[in-house]
Structures are given as C-alpha cells and as structure tokens.
Design an enzyme around this catalytic site. Sequence first.
Site, PDB file in Angstrom:
ATOM      1  N   ASN A  74       0.870  -1.173   0.000  1.00 48.81           N
ATOM      2  CA  ASN A  74       0.000   0.000   0.000  1.00 48.81           C
ATOM      3  C   ASN A  74       0.908   1.224   0.000  1.00 48.81           C
ATOM      4  OD1 ASN A  74      -1.791   2.040   0.396  1.00 48.81           O
ATOM      5  ND2 ASN A  74      -2.438   1.411   2.455  1.00 48.81           N
ATOM      6  N   TRP A  75       0.993   1.841  -1.155  1.00 45.61           N
ATOM      7  CA  TRP A  75       1.914   2.986  -1.284  1.00 45.61           C
ATOM      8  C   TRP A  75       1.352   4.274  -0.691  1.00 45.61           C
ATOM      9  CZ3 TRP A  75       4.080   2.404  -6.996  1.00 45.61           C
ATOM     10  CH2 TRP A  75       5.016   1.361  -6.996  1.00 45.61           C
ATOM     11  N   LYS A  76       0.070   4.267  -0.352  1.00 42.33           N
ATOM     12  CA  LYS A  76      -0.569   5.472   0.202  1.00 42.33           C
ATOM     13  C   LYS A  76      -0.307   6.656  -0.750  1.00 42.33           C
ATOM     14  CE  LYS A  76      -0.159   3.304   4.665  1.00 42.33           C
ATOM     15  NZ  LYS A  76      -0.080   3.417   6.125  1.00 42.33           N
ATOM     16  N   HIS A 124      -9.507   1.315   4.859  1.00 41.14           N
ATOM     17  CA  HIS A 124      -8.228   1.527   5.542  1.00 41.14           C
ATOM     18  C   HIS A 124      -8.430   2.494   6.712  1.00 41.14           C
ATOM     19  CE1 HIS A 124      -4.106   2.693   6.368  1.00 41.14           C
ATOM     20  NE2 HIS A 124      -3.750   1.563   5.782  1.00 41.14           N
ATOM     21  N   GLU A 131      -6.773   4.924   7.701  1.00 36.70           N
ATOM     22  CA  GLU A 131      -6.555   6.341   7.373  1.00 36.70           C
ATOM     23  C   GLU A 131      -7.802   6.939   6.703  1.00 36.70           C
ATOM     24  OE1 GLU A 131      -2.857   5.667   5.338  1.00 36.70           O
ATOM     25  OE2 GLU A 131      -1.952   5.162   7.263  1.00 36.70           O
ATOM     26  N   GLU A 153      -5.215  -4.582  10.605  1.00 39.50           N
ATOM     27  CA  GLU A 153      -4.190  -3.564  10.807  1.00 39.50           C
ATOM     28  C   GLU A 153      -4.476  -2.819  12.106  1.00 39.50           C
ATOM     29  OE1 GLU A 153      -2.216  -2.441   6.854  1.00 39.50           O
ATOM     30  OE2 GLU A 153      -3.974  -1.179   7.046  1.00 39.50           O
ATOM     31  N   GLY A 155       2.763   2.621  10.784  1.00 39.22           N
ATOM     32  CA  GLY A 155       3.718   3.712  10.643  1.00 39.22           C
ATOM     33  C   GLY A 155       4.440   4.082  11.928  1.00 39.22           C
ATOM     34  N   SER A 184       3.660  -1.841  10.344  1.00 39.60           N
ATOM     35  CA  SER A 184       5.123  -1.913  10.537  1.00 39.60           C
ATOM     36  C   SER A 184       5.714  -3.273  10.165  1.00 39.60           C
ATOM     37  CB  SER A 184       5.496  -1.517  11.968  1.00 39.60           C
ATOM     38  OG  SER A 184       5.104  -0.178  12.229  1.00 39.60           O
ATOM     39  N   GLY A 237       3.056  -0.915   4.257  1.00 37.63           N
ATOM     40  CA  GLY A 237       3.125   0.499   3.903  1.00 37.63           C
ATOM     41  C   GLY A 237       4.566   0.914   3.633  1.00 37.63           C
ATOM     42  N   GLY A 238       5.198   1.548   4.622  1.00 40.34           N
ATOM     43  CA  GLY A 238       6.544   2.124   4.473  1.00 40.34           C
ATOM     44  C   GLY A 238       7.566   1.216   3.805  1.00 40.34           C
TER      45      GLY A 238
HETATM   46  P1  13P Z   1       3.221   0.665   7.646  1.00 44.85           P
HETATM   47  O1  13P Z   1       3.726  -0.640   7.069  1.00 44.85           O
HETATM   48  O2  13P Z   1       3.953   1.857   7.129  1.00 44.85           O
HETATM   49  O3  13P Z   1       3.113   0.595   9.133  1.00 44.85           O
HETATM   50  O4  13P Z   1       1.708   0.834   7.088  1.00 44.85           O
HETATM   51  C1  13P Z   1       0.828  -0.193   7.226  1.00 44.85           C
HETATM   52  C2  13P Z   1      -0.404   0.104   6.447  1.00 44.85           C
HETATM   53  O5  13P Z   1      -1.178   0.973   6.800  1.00 44.85           O
HETATM   54  C3  13P Z   1      -0.647  -0.660   5.217  1.00 44.85           C
HETATM   55  O6  13P Z   1      -1.931  -0.449   4.739  1.00 44.85           O
END
Ligand code: 13P
Length: 248
Positions: free
Chosen positions: A9-11, A95, A97, A164, A170, A209, A230-231
Amino acid sequence: MRLPLIAANWKMNKTTAETREFITEFLPLVDGVKDVEIVIAPAFTSLPVAAKFLKGSNVKLAAQDVFWETEGAYTGEVSPLMLKDVECTYVIIGHSERRQYFNETDEIVNRKIRAAQEADLGIIFCIGETLQEREAGETLQVLKRQITEGLKGLSAQGLVIAYEPVWAIGTGKTATPEQAEEAHSFIRKELKTLYGNEAEQIRILYGGSVKPDNIASLMAQPNVDGALVGGASLKPDSFSKIVRFKEP
Ligand code: 13P
C-alpha cells in the site's frame, strides 16, 4: 491451502515516473515467485502506468479506495468500473486512514465492498483497533463490529481481510506474532459465523510496521496468510525481501 498474499500500500507516495522506476527495479527481484500472490496499490494517478509496466508479470494491481456508484455527479470520486478499466484486480477498502481522516463509517465501507463485488474486483477489507480501544480491552469487540457491519448482507466473494491495528501503522511498533494470531483467529471465527466453511479459504493479512526482519515470524502463525505493507513497500529491495520471506 491459502495462497499467501503480500500487498504494497503505497498510500500518497510516488509520481508516475517513480512508479515506473520502482516496477522496473522490482520485477527482476521477484521473478519466478509463484507461491506468493504479489499486489501493488499505487495512487490513482499511477494506476495506468503501473498496469502498463506490470503487464505479463507475476504482480497484480490494486487501487487504494473506490466509490460505490458506477458513474455520475460525484466530484473527485473513482468508480469500480474505472478501476477495472485500468486493470485493477483488487481494491483496498476501509483503511484506517480513510476511517480516521475522511470519516468513513462501517456503513460506507459496506457500500464500497458491495459495489466492488458487483464489479468483480477482489477486496482487501481493512479492520483494526486503535491504541485507546486496545488499552480499554475492546479489541475483539471492535473487530466484531467492523466485520459484522462491514460485511452486512454480503457474500464472501473476492474477500481478503487485512487486520491492521492502528497503533502499529507507521509507528515501528509491530504486533507480536502472538497478538496478530489472537486477532486473526478471532477474525476467522467471526467469518465462520457468517460464511461457514468458506471462511477457511479467506485470507487474513496482517498490516502495521511489517519489515523484512519481522515478516517470517508473522507468517509462521497459522492464521496469518499475508501482509499489507506500507513504508517498507516503497523500496524495491525491502519489498522484495518481504515477498521472499520463505528464503533464508
Ligand atoms: P506501515 O507498514 O507503514 O506501518 O503501514 C501499514 C499500512 O497501513 C498498510 O496499509
């Protein structure tokens, strides 16, 4: 047997040029990987370029969100049909967010899942508790509500769940494998209540994470069937190491 699914997930990251650059570097690193389904979810603007460069590869495309109508006066929104048009196989829905910054409710999430199912998209349906909810001992209750409301009246068609925990996103604080397994086995039990034996086929991903050095211990849990990253998915090297978690 559930085929592991590892999704990026590149956001809100990467321009079209950066997307092309990532894919060009990444594909050789995962060449020949068949025992893991690999998915990348770039921003809407990068979907066409990603579709073009992923064509014929072992990596599938996902969008990060979708609207529930097919077309019409909904400024700024993107429909399931439009995602199919740019060759998306999956869409991420609900998600944390989206829930946190855009006030997405379980009811909105439910409408989006329904629309995505009607368009025959795979769905990565995200659920998870906040730190406050965990500390109040409400984790399982929150998961139950998100599942029951989010999937109300819907079949299990195309369904993948992503657990999640919001406190792990994050923050560098990954859930321990035991914490993940506790949540995942509870989610499986809830899915069994809704879908009976079909629940055994539904993949439950962990997100929060995930890194190359913690993926293997998470994947060793019986109900962890993959990851939403994510990251650590933004660099070809670290994401390919996560995909190749079985290799020493
Ligand atoms: P991180 O891997 O950056 O913690 O993000 C997780 C996430 O929200 C994937 O959708």
